[in-house]
Design a protein around this motif. Structure first.
Motif, mmCIF file in Angstrom:
data_model
loop_
_atom_site.group_PDB
_atom_site.id
_atom_site.type_symbol
_atom_site.label_atom_id
_atom_site.label_comp_id
_atom_site.label_asym_id
_atom_site.label_seq_id
_atom_site.Cartn_x
_atom_site.Cartn_y
_atom_site.Cartn_z
ATOM 1 N N CYS A 78 -12.313 -3.371 1.075
ATOM 2 C CA CYS A 78 -11.644 -3.277 -0.142
ATOM 3 C C CYS A 78 -11.912 -4.547 -1.305
ATOM 4 O O CYS A 78 -11.751 -5.754 -0.622
ATOM 5 C CB CYS A 78 -10.153 -2.838 -0.084
ATOM 6 N N PRO A 79 -12.127 -4.351 -2.417
ATOM 7 C CA PRO A 79 -12.239 -5.545 -3.202
ATOM 8 C C PRO A 79 -11.098 -6.417 -3.236
ATOM 9 O O PRO A 79 -9.938 -5.786 -3.118
ATOM 10 C CB PRO A 79 -12.630 -4.912 -4.483
ATOM 11 N N LYS A 80 -11.242 -7.619 -3.203
ATOM 12 C CA LYS A 80 -9.891 -8.967 -3.398
ATOM 13 C C LYS A 80 -8.877 -8.236 -4.277
ATOM 14 O O LYS A 80 -7.712 -8.376 -3.864
ATOM 15 C CB LYS A 80 -10.381 -9.992 -3.319
ATOM 16 N N TYR A 81 -9.274 -8.061 -5.366
ATOM 17 C CA TYR A 81 -8.530 -7.719 -6.423
ATOM 18 C C TYR A 81 -7.630 -6.387 -6.287
ATOM 19 O O TYR A 81 -6.511 -6.343 -6.999
ATOM 20 C CB TYR A 81 -8.967 -7.715 -8.044
ATOM 21 N N LEU A 82 -8.016 -5.523 -5.473
ATOM 22 C CA LEU A 82 -7.184 -4.382 -4.977
ATOM 23 C C LEU A 82 -6.511 -4.380 -3.865
ATOM 24 O O LEU A 82 -5.739 -3.465 -3.557
ATOM 25 C CB LEU A 82 -8.313 -3.060 -4.994
ATOM 26 N N ARG A 83 -6.598 -5.417 -3.013
ATOM 27 C CA ARG A 83 -5.921 -5.288 -1.754
ATOM 28 C C ARG A 83 -4.514 -5.334 -1.804
ATOM 29 O O ARG A 83 -3.740 -4.498 -1.162
ATOM 30 C CB ARG A 83 -6.554 -6.764 -1.093
ATOM 31 N N ARG A 84 -3.678 -6.060 -2.766
ATOM 32 C CA ARG A 84 -2.399 -6.061 -2.935
ATOM 33 C C ARG A 84 -2.062 -4.872 -3.185
ATOM 34 O O ARG A 84 -0.889 -4.443 -2.905
ATOM 35 C CB ARG A 84 -1.609 -7.239 -3.881
ATOM 36 N N VAL A 130 -4.663 6.719 0.124
ATOM 37 C CA VAL A 130 -5.471 7.269 -1.079
ATOM 38 C C VAL A 130 -4.798 6.454 -2.131
ATOM 39 O O VAL A 130 -3.647 6.268 -2.428
ATOM 40 C CB VAL A 130 -5.036 8.722 -1.324
ATOM 41 N N LEU A 131 -5.855 5.653 -2.719
ATOM 42 C CA LEU A 131 -5.536 4.924 -3.761
ATOM 43 C C LEU A 131 -6.059 5.101 -5.244
ATOM 44 O O LEU A 131 -7.420 5.158 -5.372
ATOM 45 C CB LEU A 131 -5.838 3.500 -3.521
ATOM 46 N N PRO A 132 -5.296 5.518 -6.120
ATOM 47 C CA PRO A 132 -5.752 5.802 -7.742
ATOM 48 C C PRO A 132 -6.305 4.444 -8.337
ATOM 49 O O PRO A 132 -5.480 3.460 -7.978
ATOM 50 C CB PRO A 132 -4.817 6.591 -8.291
ATOM 51 N N GLU A 133 -7.516 4.290 -8.716
ATOM 52 C CA GLU A 133 -7.890 2.914 -9.428
ATOM 53 C C GLU A 133 -8.049 3.057 -10.937
ATOM 54 O O GLU A 133 -8.540 3.941 -11.569
ATOM 55 C CB GLU A 133 -9.311 2.792 -9.009
ATOM 56 N N GLY A 134 -6.888 2.775 -11.815
ATOM 57 C CA GLY A 134 -7.035 2.556 -13.308
ATOM 58 C C GLY A 134 -6.598 3.865 -13.767
ATOM 59 O O GLY A 134 -6.187 4.759 -13.077
ATOM 60 N N SER A 135 -6.899 3.889 -15.043
ATOM 61 C CA SER A 135 -6.347 5.268 -15.556
ATOM 62 C C SER A 135 -7.339 6.531 -15.591
ATOM 63 O O SER A 135 -6.893 7.660 -15.989
ATOM 64 C CB SER A 135 -6.126 4.835 -17.139
ATOM 65 N N ASP A 136 -8.729 6.188 -15.063
ATOM 66 C CA ASP A 136 -9.562 7.369 -14.810
ATOM 67 C C ASP A 136 -9.116 8.217 -13.475
ATOM 68 O O ASP A 136 -9.767 9.317 -13.124
ATOM 69 C CB ASP A 136 -10.876 6.917 -14.717
ATOM 70 N N ASN A 137 -8.142 7.588 -12.657
ATOM 71 C CA ASN A 137 -7.665 8.573 -11.690
ATOM 72 C C ASN A 137 -8.743 8.644 -10.707
ATOM 73 O O ASN A 137 -8.563 9.755 -9.975
ATOM 74 C CB ASN A 137 -6.808 9.765 -12.054
ATOM 75 N N ARG A 138 -9.502 7.953 -10.621
ATOM 76 C CA ARG A 138 -10.683 7.988 -9.383
ATOM 77 C C ARG A 138 -10.004 7.624 -8.169
ATOM 78 O O ARG A 138 -9.571 6.682 -7.867
ATOM 79 C CB ARG A 138 -11.917 7.080 -9.434
ATOM 80 N N GLU A 139 -9.891 8.632 -7.057
ATOM 81 C CA GLU A 139 -9.077 8.398 -5.969
ATOM 82 C C GLU A 139 -10.254 7.756 -5.045
ATOM 83 O O GLU A 139 -11.383 8.142 -4.909
ATOM 84 C CB GLU A 139 -8.648 9.682 -5.264
ATOM 85 N N ARG A 140 -9.543 6.707 -4.459
ATOM 86 C CA ARG A 140 -10.419 5.803 -3.243
ATOM 87 C C ARG A 140 -9.581 6.012 -1.957
ATOM 88 O O ARG A 140 -8.377 5.444 -1.768
ATOM 89 C CB ARG A 140 -10.692 4.312 -3.634
ATOM 90 N N LYS A 141 -10.522 6.371 -1.031
ATOM 91 C CA LYS A 141 -9.891 6.340 0.319
ATOM 92 C C LYS A 141 -9.916 5.277 1.219
ATOM 93 O O LYS A 141 -11.190 4.814 1.417
ATOM 94 C CB LYS A 141 -10.168 7.825 1.143
ATOM 95 N N PHE A 142 -8.992 4.890 2.004
ATOM 96 C CA PHE A 142 -9.365 3.632 2.718
ATOM 97 C C PHE A 142 -8.536 3.997 4.071
ATOM 98 O O PHE A 142 -7.595 4.784 4.224
ATOM 99 C CB PHE A 142 -8.643 2.220 2.044
ATOM 100 N N VAL A 143 -8.949 3.377 5.251
ATOM 101 C CA VAL A 143 -8.422 3.582 6.467
ATOM 102 C C VAL A 143 -7.878 2.233 6.888
ATOM 103 O O VAL A 143 -8.532 1.185 6.688
ATOM 104 C CB VAL A 143 -9.333 4.111 7.664
ATOM 105 N N ILE A 144 -6.718 2.190 7.075
ATOM 106 C CA ILE A 144 -5.952 0.611 7.396
ATOM 107 C C ILE A 144 -5.721 0.743 8.984
ATOM 108 O O ILE A 144 -4.914 1.474 9.401
ATOM 109 C CB ILE A 144 -4.570 0.463 6.579
#
Length: 741
Positions: A78-84, A130-144
């Motif tokens: 995950c990009p650092k700016y999105l981790r929190r 599942v994390l939406p990124e920004g206003s374009d609502n592009r869903e990004r899936k991660f496994v923690i």
């Protein structure tokens, strides 16, 4: 018989184990005794008592609280700016079942702390988020993947702080409390290192054409005598202006105009890659606001960079015209190559804007540093007001995470007792001395304690001759000789004077050495105002490669000739050519210095921010006279091997100390009977580790010269605690901004 054999074997094993244990304990005791810290003998009595306020706030915690530490891994990366944002989403979605309605905190890397024990074991548990990124609502899936790491008992910290426990301060407890304090502000504001900055500061304080100065809050939990403190300070750093990439490029390359056929030279392309790499940008050619991260610049311009579209090749210029109806204005410029690299996303510069709130990680220019210092320098009472403002900005009283962990921070800055120390006396030649007043002393009419002659020296002028006139240079040299004579220095007329440019430095250095037969005392260099590239080259060629002393001066100090400026320069020159300007008069009356003492100063500096994989530089200086005024230098380069974490240990310290001891003996004609070792560059939590290694290295260096040579060693860790501020509300004639407190 079998029982006897078993018993015999057990006794033999037990005796062997006892011998091994005895040997191990003896070794540990020996190392501990050799490196044992001496108890403080008492407190200083000199000086006048004074009340001081410092930027520490008393921090209260419940010692009965247990903190649980968990490790996490994120897949894919995950990009650092999105981790929190991702971990906050993770904790909210699993608040009831995993976190039991508690509030965990996250350090922005791989560690989560909770005040409630989670149903997680030593084996990692995988949870999809599942994390939406920004206003374009592009869903990004991660496994923690989360697993148990450790249990932190705060009662151990409480015992050590109150003198009831054993060993060092448990750093894992300090780290956990630090993370708790910073977590809530980090969710709302911009995080840069240990500091937090509120967004929306654009345009308030400019550092130049492309950077601006942001003000924020620095926080750090620190152990103190009997309690824990929270250090809060004003923090300042450089951020990029939010602006179009084209404007950014024009300002960086100092273009006055931008024609439609403009292109980048190879040198310009290298510079733009350095400035744009890893910056976040938004695009203007789409309806949705997409955020990209720049990885590189394309080798080809947009008009020649082609890719396959429905079975035929199409250039970026053609694609933008067909897909978006956008005609590129600058088709000869390269495109920005966005992350991830394998997707080959190329976007023209002219449709991209730099996102606000991005810290500048490159090394600042001299002008930018100068502007930052002027903007951030404040008097103590103004800095105290600023710290109180940062405390309010952090809003710790309303922090739900602090309440979850039973942590409270008092609102008042801590008051401490200090002393105003008497100013020292400064000694010159002919037994003259001056008493320092308000941090300065008047050396006019005084001769240097040990003036060094300058018989053969050169003057090099880097500004053009129409700017740096030869008559002005001659007048300056005459003034240098005149005032030098008054200080006891015998300075001849320069034997070599020449105008030159940066690329001629090596040839001119060879010419000077040839004409002087290698016997040159000093090279005096007059530099232009923008000397960022010339200065390091001068130092490298003359001092590093040829061991020739240099003194550099900016052109603005050439005229008019000011006696104070000349006096300051002469003090630098005299020490560089082997002289001694002055001594501390009282040093010979100190019992410690009634015997031969060598004073060391050591530091291990990692590469500066933005300097990539450059090696670390370890430096050691040592006094070479009984007054501790003359020093020799030894520098060692340590390869970092691309490691992010820099090792604080000076690897070659034993050999470096040995060489310094030999030089001391050659000059003073006796061995030092005591070693005073000032050590910089050691962070909290590394003191004991560094001390064990480096004390052993110093002792081995002494023993390598003589078998039973083992002088007492005093190590002083000198931390530049720039976040620690002091102020006083007392208006006293004995206290000024230059008092020794």
């Amino acid at each position: 018989r079998r029982k006897k054999l078993v018993v015999s074997f057990k006794l033999s094993y037990y005796n062997e184990y006892k011998s091994y244990l005895r040997f191990t304990m003896a070794t540990l005791m020996e190392r501990t005794e050799n490196s044992k810290a001496v108890a403080r003998p008492g407190f200083g009595q000199a000086g006048k008592d004074i009340n001081l306020t410092t930027n520490f706030f008393r921090l209260k915690y419940n010692s009965r609280v247990t903190v649980y530490h968990y490790d996490i891994e994120i897949e894919p990366e995950c990009p650092k700016y999105l981790r929190r944002k991702l971990i906050h989403e993770f904790s909210q979605k699993n608040k009831a079942n995993l976190f039991k309605n508690g509030l965990p905190v996250y350090d922005g890397n791989k560690n989560i702390y909770s005040s409630i024990k989670l149903p997680v074991g030593n084996e990692p548990s995988s949870i999809e988020v599942v994390l939406p990124e920004g206003s374009d609502n592009r869903e990004r899936k991660f496994v923690i993947k989360i697993k148990y790491a450790a249990t932190i008992d705060l009662s151990c910290l409480d015992q050590v702080l109150n003198g009831k426990g054993y060993g060092d301060v448990p750093q894992e407890a300090i780290v956990a409390i630090d993370v708790v304090i910073r977590h809530f502000p980090s969710l709302r504001y911009v995080v840069a290192g240990r500091s937090i900055y509120p967004p929306g500061q654009g345009g308030q304080h400019s550092l130049g054409s492309v950077l601006e100065l942001w003000k924020g809050a620095y926080t750090s939990a620190r152990a103190a005598q009997g309690s824990l403190m929270l250090n809060i300070d004003e923090s300042h750093t450089a951020f990029y202006h939010a602006q179009p990439v084209m404007d950014f490029m024009a300002k960086t390359l100092k273009w006055r105009e931008m024609r439609s056929d403009v292109s980048l030279r190879d040198s310009d392309k290298v510079m733009m890659k350095k400035h744009l790499k890893m910056l976040k940008v938004t695009v203007r050619h789409q309806n949705q606001r997409r955020v990209y991260r720049v990885l590189d610049l394309t080798d080809k311009p947009a008009s020649k960079l082609s890719f396959d579209v429905d079975g035929r090749q199409m250039s970026v210029t053609q694609y933008f015209q067909k897909q978006y109806g956008y005609q590129l204005r600058y088709p000869n410029l390269p495109c920005l190559w966005m992350s991830p690299k394998e997707k080959r996303t190329y976007i023209p510069m002219e449709v991209c804007d730099i996102v606000e709130g991005q810290r500048c990680v490159r090394k600042l220019t001299s002008d930018e540093v100068r502007t930052m210092i002027r903007a951030t320098a404040k008097k103590p009472h103004l800095r105290k007001q600023g710290i109180d403002e940062q405390f309010k900005f952090l809003n710790l009283d309303q922090d739900p995470y602090l309440k979850q962990f039973n942590i409270n921070v008092e609102r008042q800055q801590v008051s401490v007792r200090g002393k105003v120390l008497p100013a020292p006396s400064v000694g010159y030649a002919q037994q003259q001395s001056v008493q320092a007043q308000n941090g300065v002393w008047d050396s006019r009419g005084k001769r240097f304690f040990n003036p060094a002659p300058i018989k053969n020296w050169a003057v090099l002028m880097f500004p053009p001759q129409n700017v740096c006139r030869s008559n002005d240079v001659k007048a300056f040299c005459d003034a240098l000789i005149k005032f030098g004579s008054q200080s006891g220095m015998q300075i001849s007329q320069p034997s070599f004077v020449k105008y030159l440019r940066e690329h001629e430095i090596e040839n001119v250095c060879r010419e000077i050495l040839q004409k002087s037969n290698g016997q040159v005392d000093l090279v005096y260099c007059i530099l232009p105002r923008d000397s960022g590239r010339v200065y390091p080259m001068i130092k490298k060629v003359f001092e590093n490669q040829n061991a020739v002393a240099t003194q550099c001066m900016e052109m603005r100090n050439l005229k008019p000739v000011k006696p104070q400026t000349i006096g300051n320069i002469l003090q630098k020159i005299n020490t560089k050519v082997g002289g001694t300007n002055n001594i501390a008069v009282d040093i010979t009356s100190i019992p410690l210095f009634k015997q031969p003492v060598i004073v060391f100063g050591a530091d291990n500096a990692p590469p500066a921010q933005g300097e990539g994989n450059k090696p670390a530089v370890a430096a050691l200086v040592a006094s070479m006279d009984k007054f501790a005024c003359k020093y020799a230098t030894n520098i060692s380069v340590q390869d970092t091997d691309g490691r992010r974490m820099h090792s604080p240990i000076i690897e070659a310290l034993q050999e470096m100390v040995k060489q310094m001891l030999i030089q001391f003996y050659q000059r003073v004609k006796t061995k030092p009977q005591r070693i005073i070792f000032y050590r910089d560059g050691v962070s909290e939590g590394q003191h004991y580790h560094v001390m064990l290694h480096e004390v052993a290295a110093i002792q081995k260096a002494c023993a390598s010269l003589e078998k039973d040579y083992c002088p007492p060693i005093t190590i002083i860790t000198a931390q530049e605690l720039l976040t620690c501020d002091w102020s006083s509300d007392v208006c006293s004639s004995d206290l000024s901004s230059t008092s020794y407190v």
